[in-house]
Design a protein around this motif. Structure first.
Motif, PDB file in Angstrom:
ATOM      1  N   UNK A 138       0.811  -1.213   0.000  1.00 21.31           N
ATOM      2  CA  UNK A 138       0.000   0.000   0.000  1.00 21.31           C
ATOM      3  C   UNK A 138       0.853   1.276   0.000  1.00 21.31           C
ATOM      4  N   UNK A 160       1.555   1.828  -3.518  1.00 24.92           N
ATOM      5  CA  UNK A 160       0.340   2.298  -4.198  1.00 24.92           C
ATOM      6  C   UNK A 160       0.309   3.829  -4.259  1.00 24.92           C
ATOM      7  N   UNK A 206      -7.713   4.802 -10.971  1.00 25.16           N
ATOM      8  CA  UNK A 206      -8.174   3.426 -10.716  1.00 25.16           C
ATOM      9  C   UNK A 206      -7.322   2.380 -11.428  1.00 25.16           C
ATOM     10  N   UNK A 241      -4.272  -1.782  -5.934  1.00 25.81           N
ATOM     11  CA  UNK A 241      -3.737  -2.650  -4.881  1.00 25.81           C
ATOM     12  C   UNK A 241      -4.526  -3.953  -4.976  1.00 25.81           C
ATOM     13  N   UNK A 294       0.761 -15.158  -3.843  1.00 29.51           N
ATOM     14  CA  UNK A 294       0.036 -15.868  -4.906  1.00 29.51           C
ATOM     15  C   UNK A 294      -1.359 -15.299  -5.149  1.00 29.51           C
ATOM     16  N   UNK A 336       7.366 -16.379 -13.178  1.00 26.03           N
ATOM     17  CA  UNK A 336       7.081 -17.179 -14.363  1.00 26.03           C
ATOM     18  C   UNK A 336       5.575 -17.263 -14.626  1.00 26.03           C
ATOM     19  N   UNK A 337       4.778 -17.279 -13.555  1.00 31.88           N
ATOM     20  CA  UNK A 337       3.314 -17.319 -13.724  1.00 31.88           C
ATOM     21  C   UNK A 337       2.863 -16.072 -14.511  1.00 31.88           C
ATOM     22  N   UNK A 384       4.556 -16.085 -18.260  1.00 41.29           N
ATOM     23  CA  UNK A 384       3.984 -17.090 -19.159  1.00 41.29           C
ATOM     24  C   UNK A 384       2.563 -16.740 -19.567  1.00 41.29           C
ATOM     25  N   UNK A 431      13.522 -16.759 -20.397  1.00 40.62           N
ATOM     26  CA  UNK A 431      12.801 -17.790 -21.154  1.00 40.62           C
ATOM     27  C   UNK A 431      11.428 -17.305 -21.626  1.00 40.62           C
ATOM     28  N   UNK A 435      -5.181   1.342   0.702  1.00 45.07           N
ATOM     29  CA  UNK A 435      -5.278   0.118  -0.103  1.00 45.07           C
ATOM     30  C   UNK A 435      -6.701  -0.407  -0.117  1.00 45.07           C
ATOM     31  N   UNK A 465      -9.390  -0.721  -3.303  1.00 49.03           N
ATOM     32  CA  UNK A 465     -10.105  -1.942  -3.674  1.00 49.03           C
ATOM     33  C   UNK A 465     -11.606  -1.692  -3.721  1.00 49.03           C
ATOM     34  N   UNK A 505     -12.616   0.559  -6.809  1.00 54.34           N
ATOM     35  CA  UNK A 505     -12.525  -0.133  -8.099  1.00 54.34           C
ATOM     36  C   UNK A 505     -13.649  -1.168  -8.222  1.00 54.34           C
ATOM     37  N   UNK A 555      -4.085 -20.481  -2.619  1.00 52.49           N
ATOM     38  CA  UNK A 555      -2.733 -19.990  -2.928  1.00 52.49           C
ATOM     39  C   UNK A 555      -1.836 -21.154  -3.374  1.00 52.49           C
ATOM     40  N   UNK A 559      -2.452 -21.832  -7.032  1.00 49.68           N
ATOM     41  CA  UNK A 559      -1.758 -20.890  -7.935  1.00 49.68           C
ATOM     42  C   UNK A 559      -0.273 -21.251  -7.999  1.00 49.68           C
ATOM     43  N   UNK A 560       0.313 -21.589  -6.856  1.00 49.49           N
ATOM     44  CA  UNK A 560       1.727 -21.962  -6.823  1.00 49.49           C
ATOM     45  C   UNK A 560       1.986 -23.193  -7.686  1.00 49.49           C
ATOM     46  N   UNK A 573       0.558 -24.096 -10.301  1.00 50.19           N
ATOM     47  CA  UNK A 573       0.531 -23.789 -11.743  1.00 50.19           C
ATOM     48  C   UNK A 573       1.940 -23.607 -12.292  1.00 50.19           C
ATOM     49  N   UNK A 574       2.833 -23.224 -11.385  1.00 48.49           N
ATOM     50  CA  UNK A 574       4.210 -22.959 -11.756  1.00 48.49           C
ATOM     51  C   UNK A 574       4.848 -24.165 -12.455  1.00 48.49           C
ATOM     52  N   UNK A 631       3.917 -24.049 -16.021  1.00 49.26           N
ATOM     53  CA  UNK A 631       4.549 -22.918 -16.701  1.00 49.26           C
ATOM     54  C   UNK A 631       6.042 -23.174 -16.909  1.00 49.26           C
ATOM     55  N   UNK A 632       6.667 -23.874 -15.967  1.00 50.23           N
ATOM     56  CA  UNK A 632       8.098 -24.193 -16.131  1.00 50.23           C
ATOM     57  C   UNK A 632       8.292 -25.070 -17.363  1.00 50.23           C
ATOM     58  N   UNK A 668       6.376 -25.243 -20.086  1.00 46.12           N
ATOM     59  CA  UNK A 668       6.198 -24.499 -21.344  1.00 46.12           C
ATOM     60  C   UNK A 668       7.358 -23.533 -21.584  1.00 46.12           C
ATOM     61  N   UNK A 669       7.869 -22.911 -20.511  1.00 47.73           N
ATOM     62  CA  UNK A 669       9.008 -21.994 -20.667  1.00 47.73           C
ATOM     63  C   UNK A 669      10.252 -22.775 -21.068  1.00 47.73           C
ATOM     64  N   UNK A 725      10.357 -23.660 -24.763  1.00 41.64           N
ATOM     65  CA  UNK A 725      10.803 -22.567 -25.641  1.00 41.64           C
ATOM     66  C   UNK A 725      12.305 -22.320 -25.501  1.00 41.64           C
ATOM     67  N   UNK A 726      12.780 -22.372 -24.229  1.00 43.02           N
ATOM     68  CA  UNK A 726      14.199 -22.062 -23.995  1.00 43.02           C
ATOM     69  C   UNK A 726      15.115 -23.119 -24.593  1.00 43.02           C
TER      70      UNK A 726
END
Lengths: 255, 269
Positions: A100, A103, A126, A130, A136, A165-166, A169, A193, B86, B90, B93, B160, B163-164, B166-167, B170-171, B173-174, B177-178
């Motif tokens: 923040x 921000x 806007x 944040x 993640x 990378x997330x 990619x 990469x 912050x 949020x 928006x 969370x 999402x982690x 997913x890495x 992605x590794x 696919x990266x 290419x590399x």
């Protein structure tokens, strides 16, 4: 360690480096012409902004995961320059942040950059968003924004961790032109990469000097290069001379 | 340096006084001309930026050390103020998305549901964990503490982690290419990657296990080649980049301290 240990070389070394960088700034202020080598990644920033403008789609600038530190300050400075270019074409920059304090800083820098670029009305507060303080949650928020807004260009500058990378990619899958720069050594291979252009290591701190060509900033980059040559020479000399140096010198050098 | 006051009335008076002073300073800054604002910000940046290295480099406990804790508290308080900003960001928006029924308004609705329920459960878990519920038995969690556990450990952490994870994809696919061999560098990268990856799986080490350890041929054993690559090639290269970046960071810090970076000369507009 609470305070510097003046019985070793390190404090002297740091102040010597500071003095050399200061000398570079002073020489540049006095009018010495300094050259800085070409950085293709930074030349590509204007191309990326132009492409996003042609496509009529926004750009995204991610200033990393860290809070108030030097790499993030540098990232915000770079964002200011990108925003000045974007203002020229009245393009939109979306900037998601994870801290923040950043921000408020980012909002101020981008507002002023759009004003300096001659398009204060093109700035939308806007667009500085944040998302979350969690790594993640932030990454998923950025990925969602990229997909919903169909960004045409991505700029990743700052300190990154596993989410690098997330983000890169996802941008790659969207076909966005991507430029990254980070001092986080572990993330550099990921950006190389997945991004079209990457600035690495010390280049990251030379970006604003390269973009503005301001003599004082070029002087600090020149000073840094002299420091690197000095450090490399010191490492080489002490490695070679290690066997012949007396113990008190070795102790002073921390060897 | 500062001791907590025992007199609560005086404490309240000081807090209110500090708030009034802050508001006056903010109003004065906002109403002052840009060049004054710029000089004030540059001056404060320089003084605070100078304090940290001076305090560190003056040996032992010095006259500046007593200000270290109050200054770090001040930074924390300033950061605390911005958390509110912050949340406001949020709410503005996502509130606009809902009010204008934009195409993305379901995401904004999800934000408000998540934000309000997490805040509500979090507050009750902290202050009144058994409000409107039975008292917990021996070894049992109070109702709102259990609800918080479900929200935090049952919902947020798996999300969370997802999402982690997913890495991993992605590794791949990266890496694809590399590793496409189009240049000499890409070929070298591919060769190095094969050696290091094979050396880290049992079948890889088995492949070259017949080579004798006590002759020069040992360097062709995959585990030795991988160790050589990581310690003699990769590590020095990484350290070199780190060295360069560290000196660059020092230069950037100096530029910020002296307000030489144009983007930080706030107050221009």
């Amino acid at each position: 360690m609470e305070h510097a240990d003046w019985g070793t070389i390190y404090p002297y070394l740091v102040w010597t480096l500071v003095a050399i960088i200061g000398l570079g700034i002073a020489l540049a202020s006095a009018g010495k012409r300094l050259h800085i080598r070409r950085l293709p990644a930074i030349d590509a920033i204007e191309e990326a902004v132009g492409r996003a403008t042609e496509m009529g789609r926004p750009m995204m600038f991610v200033p990393g995961l860290a809070g108030v530190d030097v790499p993030t300050f540098q990232a915000i400075a770079i964002a200011g320059h990108v925003a000045r270019l974007a203002a020229r074409y009245r393009s939109r920059i979306i900037m998601p942040v994870t801290d923040t304090v950043i921000l408020t800083m980012a909002e101020q820098v981008l507002r002023e950059a759009y004003a300096e670029g001659g398009a204060p009305d093109a700035f939308n507060p806007e667009d500085i968003r944040f998302l979350s303080g969690d790594q993640f949650a932030f990454a998923s928020g950025v990925v969602g924004l990229m997909n919903r807004e169909r960004v045409a260009a991505n700029f990743f500058f700052g300190s990154f961790a596993a989410e690098s990378l997330i983000l890169a990619e996802t941008g790659q899958a969207l076909g966005a032109i991507q430029i990254a720069g980070t001092p986080s050594t572990l993330q550099i291979p990921f950006f190389i990469a997945a991004c079209d252009f990457t600035v690495i290591g010390e280049e990251y701190y030379a970006v604003t000097a390269y973009l503005t060509r301001e003599p004082i900033l070029l002087g600090s980059v020149w000073g840094q290069d002299v420091c690197r040559i000095l450090l490399a020479s010191l490492i080489f000399a002490t490695t070679v001379a290690q066997k012949f140096l007396p113990p008190f010198v070795l102790k002073f050098l921390g060897l | 340096m500062f001791e907590p006051l025992q007199n609560s009335t005086l404490n309240y008076i000081l807090v209110v006084g500090a708030l009034i002073v802050s508001v006056v300073v903010l109003i004065a800054l906002h109403s002052s001309p840009p060049y004054v604002r710029r000089w004030v910000i540059a001056g404060v940046t320089f003084l605070v930026g100078l304090y940290v290295p001076l305090e560190f480099y003056i040996p032992r406990h010095n006259f500046l050390t007593v200000w270290r804790d109050p200054l770090s508290d001040l930074v924390r308080v300033l950061a605390g103020f911005t958390i509110g900003l912050g949340i406001v960001n949020l709410v503005i928006v996502h509130g606009r998305h809902i009010l204008q029924r934009t195409a993305n308004f379901p995401f904004s609705l999800a934000f408000f549901v998540g934000f309000i329920s997490m805040a509500f459960v979090g507050f009750l878990h902290h202050y009144k964990p058994d409000l409107w519920a039975q008292k917990p038995g021996e070894g049992e969690l109070a109702f709102w503490s259990a609800a918080y556990k479900v929200f935090f450990e049952g919902l947020l952490l798996p999300l969370t982690s997802t999402v982690f994870s997913l890495l991993a994809f992605f590794i791949v696919s990266a890496a694809y290419r590399a590793f496409r061999i189009r240049t000499l560098e890409a070929g070298l990268l591919m060769a190095a990657a094969i050696i290091v990856m094979l050396a880290n799986v049992p079948v890889g080490t088995w492949l070259t296990s017949w080579l004798p350890q006590d002759s020069w041929l040992k360097w062709f054993r995959l585990e030795n080649a991988a160790l050589w690559l990581t310690t003699q090639i990769n590590a020095p290269a990484m350290r070199g980049i780190l060295f360069g970046a560290a000196v660059g960071g020092l230069g950037a810090a100096l530029r910020i301290l002296l307000s030489l970076e144009r983007s930080f000369s706030f107050g221009g507009q």
